[in-house]
Write an enzyme that holds these catalytic residues in place. Structure first.
Site, PDB file in Angstrom:
ATOM      1  N   LYS A 207       0.844  -1.205   0.000  1.00 33.63           N
ATOM      2  CA  LYS A 207       0.000   0.000   0.000  1.00 33.63           C
ATOM      3  C   LYS A 207       0.875   1.249   0.000  1.00 33.63           C
ATOM      4  O   LYS A 207       1.628   1.495   0.934  1.00 33.63           O
ATOM      5  CB  LYS A 207      -0.902   0.057   1.233  1.00 33.63           C
ATOM      6  CG  LYS A 207      -1.921   1.205   1.100  1.00 33.63           C
ATOM      7  CD  LYS A 207      -2.536   1.641   2.394  1.00 33.63           C
ATOM      8  CE  LYS A 207      -1.842   2.766   3.085  1.00 33.63           C
ATOM      9  NZ  LYS A 207      -1.930   4.078   2.430  1.00 33.63           N
ATOM     10  N   GLU A 281      10.557   0.677   9.798  1.00 35.66           N
ATOM     11  CA  GLU A 281      11.493   1.769   9.479  1.00 35.66           C
ATOM     12  C   GLU A 281      10.755   3.050   9.841  1.00 35.66           C
ATOM     13  O   GLU A 281       9.856   3.473   9.115  1.00 35.66           O
ATOM     14  CB  GLU A 281      11.835   1.758   7.983  1.00 35.66           C
ATOM     15  CG  GLU A 281      12.487   0.468   7.493  1.00 35.66           C
ATOM     16  CD  GLU A 281      13.927   0.318   7.935  1.00 35.66           C
ATOM     17  OE1 GLU A 281      14.502   1.275   8.493  1.00 35.66           O
ATOM     18  OE2 GLU A 281      14.491  -0.772   7.736  1.00 35.66           O
ATOM     19  N   CYS A 315      13.449  10.744   6.483  1.00 35.32           N
ATOM     20  CA  CYS A 315      13.501  10.169   7.833  1.00 35.32           C
ATOM     21  C   CYS A 315      14.870  10.369   8.468  1.00 35.32           C
ATOM     22  O   CYS A 315      14.980  10.573   9.667  1.00 35.32           O
ATOM     23  CB  CYS A 315      13.187   8.686   7.746  1.00 35.32           C
ATOM     24  SG  CYS A 315      14.168   7.843   6.501  1.00 35.32           S
ATOM     25  N   GLU A 412      10.274  15.155  15.539  1.00 35.88           N
ATOM     26  CA  GLU A 412      10.546  15.115  14.106  1.00 35.88           C
ATOM     27  C   GLU A 412       9.655  16.165  13.421  1.00 35.88           C
ATOM     28  O   GLU A 412       8.436  16.110  13.535  1.00 35.88           O
ATOM     29  CB  GLU A 412      10.213  13.719  13.573  1.00 35.88           C
ATOM     30  CG  GLU A 412      10.659  13.511  12.145  1.00 35.88           C
ATOM     31  CD  GLU A 412      10.315  12.118  11.619  1.00 35.88           C
ATOM     32  OE1 GLU A 412       9.211  11.622  11.904  1.00 35.88           O
ATOM     33  OE2 GLU A 412      11.159  11.547  10.914  1.00 35.88           O
TER      34      GLU A 412
HETATM   35  P1  NAP Z   1       2.625   7.707   8.392  1.00 35.05           P
HETATM   36  O1  NAP Z   1       1.582   8.688   8.662  1.00 35.05           O
HETATM   37  O2  NAP Z   1       3.038   6.809   9.500  1.00 35.05           O
HETATM   38  O3  NAP Z   1       2.130   6.842   7.154  1.00 35.05           O
HETATM   39  C1  NAP Z   1       2.901   5.825   6.576  1.00 35.05           C
HETATM   40  C2  NAP Z   1       1.994   4.874   5.846  1.00 35.05           C
HETATM   41  O4  NAP Z   1       1.152   4.190   6.767  1.00 35.05           O
HETATM   42  C3  NAP Z   1       1.057   5.550   4.855  1.00 35.05           C
HETATM   43  O5  NAP Z   1       0.884   4.704   3.742  1.00 35.05           O
HETATM   44  C4  NAP Z   1      -0.215   5.647   5.682  1.00 35.05           C
HETATM   45  O6  NAP Z   1      -1.363   5.795   4.897  1.00 35.05           O
HETATM   46  C5  NAP Z   1      -0.206   4.330   6.400  1.00 35.05           C
HETATM   47  N1  NAP Z   1      -1.016   4.272   7.616  1.00 35.05           N
HETATM   48  C6  NAP Z   1      -1.562   5.270   8.336  1.00 35.05           C
HETATM   49  N2  NAP Z   1      -2.207   4.775   9.406  1.00 35.05           N
HETATM   50  C7  NAP Z   1      -2.069   3.428   9.353  1.00 35.05           C
HETATM   51  C8  NAP Z   1      -2.506   2.347  10.193  1.00 35.05           C
HETATM   52  N3  NAP Z   1      -3.193   2.560  11.303  1.00 35.05           N
HETATM   53  N4  NAP Z   1      -2.167   1.089   9.836  1.00 35.05           N
HETATM   54  C9  NAP Z   1      -1.434   0.849   8.741  1.00 35.05           C
HETATM   55  N5  NAP Z   1      -0.999   1.821   7.917  1.00 35.05           N
HETATM   56  C10 NAP Z   1      -1.316   3.103   8.220  1.00 35.05           C
HETATM   57  O7  NAP Z   1       3.951   8.367   7.880  1.00 35.05           O
HETATM   58  P2  NAP Z   1       4.078   9.447   6.728  1.00 35.05           P
HETATM   59  O8  NAP Z   1       3.624  10.734   7.289  1.00 35.05           O
HETATM   60  O9  NAP Z   1       3.495   8.950   5.474  1.00 35.05           O
HETATM   61  O10 NAP Z   1       5.654   9.454   6.490  1.00 35.05           O
HETATM   62  C11 NAP Z   1       6.520  10.166   7.264  1.00 35.05           C
HETATM   63  C12 NAP Z   1       7.166   9.303   8.327  1.00 35.05           C
HETATM   64  O11 NAP Z   1       7.843   8.191   7.731  1.00 35.05           O
HETATM   65  C13 NAP Z   1       8.222  10.040   9.085  1.00 35.05           C
HETATM   66  O12 NAP Z   1       8.076   9.794  10.467  1.00 35.05           O
HETATM   67  C14 NAP Z   1       9.532   9.439   8.582  1.00 35.05           C
HETATM   68  O13 NAP Z   1      10.604   9.534   9.470  1.00 35.05           O
HETATM   69  C15 NAP Z   1       9.143   8.039   8.312  1.00 35.05           C
HETATM   70  N6  NAP Z   1      10.058   7.400   7.360  1.00 35.05           N
HETATM   71  C16 NAP Z   1      10.971   6.495   7.816  1.00 35.05           C
HETATM   72  C17 NAP Z   1      11.880   5.892   6.951  1.00 35.05           C
HETATM   73  C18 NAP Z   1      12.888   4.897   7.443  1.00 35.05           C
HETATM   74  O14 NAP Z   1      13.498   4.249   6.611  1.00 35.05           O
HETATM   75  N7  NAP Z   1      13.087   4.759   8.736  1.00 35.05           N
HETATM   76  C19 NAP Z   1      11.841   6.203   5.593  1.00 35.05           C
HETATM   77  C20 NAP Z   1      10.902   7.132   5.145  1.00 35.05           C
HETATM   78  C21 NAP Z   1      10.015   7.717   6.040  1.00 35.05           C
HETATM   79  P3  NAP Z   1      -1.825   7.303   4.518  1.00 35.05           P
HETATM   80  O15 NAP Z   1      -0.838   7.833   3.581  1.00 35.05           O
HETATM   81  O16 NAP Z   1      -3.129   7.144   3.895  1.00 35.05           O
HETATM   82  O17 NAP Z   1      -1.887   8.052   5.812  1.00 35.05           O
END
Ligand code: NAP
Ligand code: MG
Length: 502
Positions: A207, A281, A315, A412
Site C-alpha cells: 500500500k 522503518e 527520515c 521530528e
Molecule cells: P505515516 O503517517 O506513519 O504513514 C505511513 C503509511 O502508513 C502511509 O501509507 C499511511 O497511509 C499508512 N497508515 C496510516 N495509518 C495506518 C494504520 N493505522 N495502519 C497501517 N498503515 C497506516 O507516515 P508518513 O507521514 O506517510 O511518512 C513520514 C514518516 O515516515 C516520518 O516519520 C519518517 O521519518 C518516516 N520514514 C521512515 C523511513 C525509514 O526508513 N526509517 C523512511 C521514510 C520515512 P496514509 O498515507 O493514507 O496516511
C-alpha cells in the site's frame, strides 16, 4: 544565460509570482527551465490485483493533488477490506503455484527486466513523482528514479546467489508479505520493499501513501510489461484504514512498514501475539556534528543537503546541527548566507532546490512546530526568498540558541527546518546526539579519522556518515535503533529480513 541580479533591482513578475527584491551577490536571476517530459498520467488509477487493473469493490475513489499547484492530478481507487482480501489471496495463489517454485535464476530475469524498463521510462517517472509529491525534479530525476532502478538491479544479482545470504544455513522465502510505505520517497520506497522480497521468492501486497500513489501504479504497468506472473505483486491504494486492513490480514507471514513512529507503534500493538514477522522503518531526529577542524564549507554543503534535500521530508534528515563552540558563529553565518540563495518554488523547474511541502496537513504541522520554537525562545532565521502564490511551500528555516528541551530539538518536524545546538567536548557531542528517542542516522564532520571511528562506535544510530551526508547505495544496509525501528533494508542484511533460515 543567467545574469547576476543588479543591486536592489526588481525582477519582472513571472508565473504569477510577486517580483522579488534581489540584493547584489545573493541570487542569480534564472529564466524558468521547466522539465517538459510527458508524465503520461491517467485521469483515473485502479487497484492492481492479480496482474490486472481492477475497480475497487466499493466503487470509491479519492483525488491525488499536485502540492505545487493544489490542482487535482488524478483519481485513485480506494481499497476496502474486500479488495485487500482479494489482493492477499492473489498473492498467496501466485506464491503457491508459481513464484515459490521458480528458481532464483528465473526470478532474477524478472527483476532485471523491471530495472531496465524503469530506466527506459526514467524521465516520465521523474516528472510524475515530482508532480504527485512536490519534490524538485533534479532530485526525482537524479536520485529517486535511478536509485529505484539500482535496487532492482542489485537484487536481481542476489536472486540466484541466496546461499550466500546466510553462509552455512539454507534460506527459504516467507510466503506473502504485506508492505506499507510513506509519501517522502514513493517510488524508491516501493523498490526498497519489493526488490528484496521478490528476490527472496516472496509475493507482495503493497500500500502506497494516500498522497503519492501514482508512481507505484505506474510501476504496476512496468510489472505487467515485464510479464511478472499475476499476483506476485499487488498494489492496494487508500488511506490509513486500507493500511490497517492489510497489516491485520491473516495471510501475510510478514509485515514491513515504513512511516511514522506513531503509526508503527499502532501496528506493533495490533499485531502483538501473532506470529507475523515485522520490520519497522520509523522516524528520526538525526544530528549532524561539526568539529572545529572540519572543512567548514564542505560541512555547510553537507548540512544544507542533510536538511533541505526533499524539503526535509527525509527520515534520516540531519534536522539537528551540533556545532563545536569555537566555530559556531562562523558556521551559522555561512548557513544563513547559503539558505538565502536556495531556490524555493516550482518543483518541475530544473533550477529549484527546495520544492513543495507534500500536503496541507504536513505544512500545518511544520508551521506549528516552528511557532513552538519561537515561543520557547530559540532564535529564528528564515530565507527571505519569494514563495509562489499557489501551492504549499515553507521557507528554509534555521533556529539557533536551541536548548535540548525545546520541541524543535526533540520532535521530528519533517520539513526544511534546522535546529542548531552547540557543544564543547567530544563526550558532550555524543551525549547530546544520543539524547533522543530516535536513532536512525548521524553525520560527523572532522579531519581526524580516529574521532570518526570513536563517534561512529558511540553514536546510537543505524547509519553514521563521515564528512558526507545522505549517501545511499543498495549494497549498504539502512535502518534504525530505538524508536527509529528495527530491521534493515538494502545489502545482505536486508535480504535476511525477507527469509526464514532452515
Ligand atoms: P505515516 O503517517 O506513519 O504513514 C505511513 C503509511 O502508513 C502511509 O501509507 C499511511 O497511509 C499508512 N497508515 C496510516 N495509518 C495506518 C494504520 N493505522 N495502519 C497501517 N498503515 C497506516 O507516515 P508518513 O507521514 O506517510 O511518512 C513520514 C514518516 O515516515 C516520518 O516519520 C519518517 O521519518 C518516516 N520514514 C521512515 C523511513 C525509514 O526508513 N526509517 C523512511 C521514510 C520515512 P496514509 O498515507 O493514507 O496516511
Ligand atoms: Mg499528490
Amino acid at each position: 544565460m543567467p545574469t547576476l541580479a543588479s543591486k536592489k533591482r526588481k525582477t519582472t513578475a513571472r508565473n504569477g509570482r510577486p517580483a522579488p527584491e534581489l540584493i547584489f551577490g545573493d541570487l542569480w536571476d534564472f529564466d524558468p527551465a521547466p522539465e517538459t517530459a510527458d508524465p503520461k498520467l491517467k485521469p483515473r488509477y485502479e487497484l492492481f490485483i492479480n496482474g490486472k487493473f481492477v475497480a475497487p469493490k466499493s466503487g470509491k475513489y479519492f483525488d491525488t493533488i499536485n502540492p505545487a499547484t493544489e490542482r487535482k492530478l488524478a483519481e485513485i481507487a480506494l481499497a476496502g477490506p474486500a479488495d485487500v482480501d482479494a489482493a492477499c489471496r492473489a498473492a498467496q495463489r501466485a506464491y503457491d503455484n508459481v513464484w515459490g517454485k521458480l528458481s532464483g535464476r528465473e526470478r532474477a530475469k524478472y527483476l532485471f527486466r523491471i530495472a531496465r524498463l524503469l530506466q527506459d521510462r526514467a524521465r516520465e517517472f521523474a516528472v510524475a513523482e515530482t508532480m504527485d509529491g512536490g519534490k524538485p525534479i533534479k532530485e526525482s530525476r537524479d536520485f529517486d528514479v535511478p536509485m529505484a532502478a539500482a535496487h532492482f538491479f542489485y537484487h536481481a544479482g542476489w536472486a540466484d546467489k541466496l546461499e550466500y545470504v546466510a553462509p552455512g544455513r539454507r534460506v527459504a522465502p516467507l510466503g506473502v508479505v504485506a508492505q506499507v510505505i510513506p509519501w517522502n520517497f514513493p517510488l524508491l520506497m516501493c523498490a526498497w520493499k519489493l526488490a528484496p522480497a521478490l528476490a527472496m521468492g516472496n509475493c507482495v501486497v503493497l500500500k502506497p501513501a494516500e498522497t503519492t500513489s501514482i508512481t507505484a501504479l505506474k510501476l504496476a504497468e512496468i510489472i505487467q510489461d515485464a510479464g511478472l506472473p499475476p499476483g506476485v505483486v499487488n498494489f492496494v491504494t487508500g488511506a490509513g484504514a486500507t493500511g490497517a486492513a492489510l497489516m491485520a490480514h491473516p495471510i501475510p507471514a510478514k509485515v514491513a512498514f515504513t512511516g511514522s513512529t506513531e503509526v508503527g507503534k499502532i501496528i506493533m500493538r495490533s499485531l502483538a501475539g501473532t506470529d507475523k514477522k515485522m520490520t519497522m522503518e520509523l522516524g528520526g531526529k538525526a544530528a549532524n556534528i561539526v568539529f572545529d577542524d572540519a572543512p567548514l564549507d564542505q560541512a555547510v554543503e553537507g548540512i544544507i543537503n542533510g536538511i533541505f534535500f526533499n524539503q526535509g521530508h527525509v527520515c534520516c534528515a540531519g534536522s539537528r546541527l551540533l556545532v563545536h563552540e569555537p566555530v559556531a558563529a562562523k558556521v551559522i553565518a555561512k548557513l544563513k548566507q547559503r539558505i538565502k540563495v536556495l531556490r524555493v518554488g516550482d518543483p518541475l523547474d530544473k533550477n529549484t532546490d527546495v520544492g513543495a511541502i507534500n500536503s496541507k496537513e504536513q505544512l500545518a504541522k511544520i508551521t506549528k512546530l516552528v511557532a513552538s520554537g519561537v515561543k520557547e525562545g530559540a532564535e529564528i532565521y528564515q530565507s527571505p526568498c519569494p514563495l509562489p502564490a499557489k501551492g504549499w511551500y515553507f521557507r528554509p528555516t534555521i533556529f539557533s540558541n536551541v536548548a535540548m528541551s525545546h520541541r524543535i530539538a526533540r520532535e521530528e518536524i519533517f520539513g526544511p527546518v534546522l535546529s542548531i545546538l552547540t557543544f564543547r567536548t567530544v563526550d558532550e557531542a555524543i551525549e547530546k546526539a544520543n539524547n533522543t528517542a530516535y536513532g536512525l542516522s548521524a553525520g560527523v564532520w572532522t579531519d581526524k579519522g580516529s574521532r570518526i571511528l570513536k563517534m561512529s562506535t558511540e553514536l546510537k544510530a543505524g547509519v553514521v556518515w563521515a564528512n558526507s551526508y545522505n549517501k545511499f547505495d543498495p549494497t549498504s544496509p539502512f535502518g534504525g535503533y530505538k524508536e527509529s525501528g528495527f530491521g534493515r533494508e538494502g545489502g545482505r542484511q536486508g535480504l535476511l529480513d525477507y527469509c526464514q533460515l532452515v
